[in-house]
Design an enzyme around this catalytic site. Structure first.
Site, PDB file in Angstrom:
ATOM      1  N   HIS A  19       8.500  -2.184   0.386  1.00 37.07           N
ATOM      2  CA  HIS A  19       7.306  -3.079   0.235  1.00 37.07           C
ATOM      3  C   HIS A  19       7.761  -4.380   0.192  1.00 37.07           C
ATOM      4  O   HIS A  19       8.576  -5.125  -0.211  1.00 37.07           O
ATOM      5  CB  HIS A  19       7.022  -2.960  -1.266  1.00 37.07           C
ATOM      6  CG  HIS A  19       5.607  -3.709  -1.696  1.00 37.07           C
ATOM      7  ND1 HIS A  19       5.903  -4.544  -2.712  1.00 37.07           N
ATOM      8  CD2 HIS A  19       4.378  -3.728  -1.310  1.00 37.07           C
ATOM      9  CE1 HIS A  19       4.542  -5.282  -3.163  1.00 37.07           C
ATOM     10  NE2 HIS A  19       3.931  -4.742  -1.913  1.00 37.07           N
ATOM     11  N   HIS A  61       2.235 -13.042   1.751  1.00 37.59           N
ATOM     12  CA  HIS A  61       1.460 -12.339   0.836  1.00 37.59           C
ATOM     13  C   HIS A  61       0.185 -13.113   0.612  1.00 37.59           C
ATOM     14  O   HIS A  61      -0.906 -12.845   0.449  1.00 37.59           O
ATOM     15  CB  HIS A  61       2.071 -11.382  -0.222  1.00 37.59           C
ATOM     16  CG  HIS A  61       1.097 -10.657  -1.191  1.00 37.59           C
ATOM     17  ND1 HIS A  61       0.575 -11.502  -2.428  1.00 37.59           N
ATOM     18  CD2 HIS A  61       0.532  -9.538  -1.205  1.00 37.59           C
ATOM     19  CE1 HIS A  61      -0.326 -10.635  -2.795  1.00 37.59           C
ATOM     20  NE2 HIS A  61      -0.402  -9.601  -2.208  1.00 37.59           N
TER      21      HIS A  61
END
Length: 257
Positions: A19, A61
């Protein structure tokens, strides 16, 4: 064997996706984090992509850069050159200072240069002022590297946005699609999405969700799974893919099961 029975074969064949790289130890979305994830044995690298004002695809992100850099501002309102002026590593510690914003193309090259097959799980972030241009640029770049047909399964596309996945399917129908799930009640999934991605919080609250998704013919990946008891839960439920900030620890736990 039922879906809730622990399985040695299931544990050993569960895919591990890093991740934002090995982001527990290193600044997320940096080459440092992704190189560590490859060294740690991750099967694939997860990243989030956004489009800069001058049309470059970067791995960030958040909508803004405040959390992961020493700069300020909205990613889509800045050029790539402007983003390069910020330090995207120092927030994680002095030893990481000096990391630049990561171009998706550079991450793609890093994955392709690995000494073993390493996949990419790419999430397009929405809402954004870029709109559909985000998916168009991603597919353009994948076509340039011969990866847009999805034939080798090297690249998967993910989104919480049904519209984003629909655009991606129209542009590159062969790419495996993952419909991310954050809450129990969701709009109908795109019919071409073969994977569902619920968060670990949702799976903890409703373990039966995994079985219901699999009964619909969907493969299941769960994010973000860092704790040993959550890894055990995912294996017990038959989850095919685990997304984690700790790829080495999760891989070692799976190999020991």
């Amino acid at each position: 064997m039922t879906a809730t029975t622990p399985s040695l074969r299931t544990a050993r064949t569960t895919r591990v996706v890093a991740h934002r790289g090995a982001s527990h130890e290193h600044p997320e979305h940096t080459l440092e984090a992704y190189r560590k994830a490859i060294a740690d044995g991750a099967d694939a690298l997860e990243c989030d992509v956004r489009l800069t004002r001058d049309g470059r695809l970067v791995c960030v992100h958040d909508r803004t850069v405040e959390r992961t850099s020493d700069g300020r501002g909205v990613v889509s309102a800045m050029t790539y050159e402007e983003l390069c002026a910020f330090d995207f590593g120092g927030w994680k510690g002095e030893e990481h200072r000096g990391a630049r914003v990561l171009l998706f193309e550079d991450l793609l090259k890093e994955a392709l240069a690995a000494d073993r097959p390493v996949g990419l799980a790419v999430e397009t972030k929405h809402p954004t002022r870029a709109g559909g241009r985000l998916e168009a640029e991603l597919v353009r770049l994948l076509k340039e590297y011969g990866l847009a047909d999805g034939a080798d399964g090297r690249v998967e596309v993910m989104s919480f946005s049904r519209n984003a996945l629909t655009r991606l399917h129209r542009l590159a129908p062969g790419l495996p699609a993952v419909y991310l799930v954050e809450r129990a009640v969701r709009p109908p999934r795109p019919p071409f999405a073969g994977h569902a991605g619920p968060g670990i919080d949702l799976v903890r609250r409703d373990p039966g969700l995994v079985g219901r998704l699999r009964a619909k013919g969907l493969r299941v990946r769960v994010w973000t799974v860092d704790e040993p008891e959550d890894v055990e839960l995912c294996v017990r439920l038959g989850v095919e893919t685990i997304i984690t900030n700790r790829p080495r620890q999760v891989r070692e736990q799976l190999e020991a099961m």
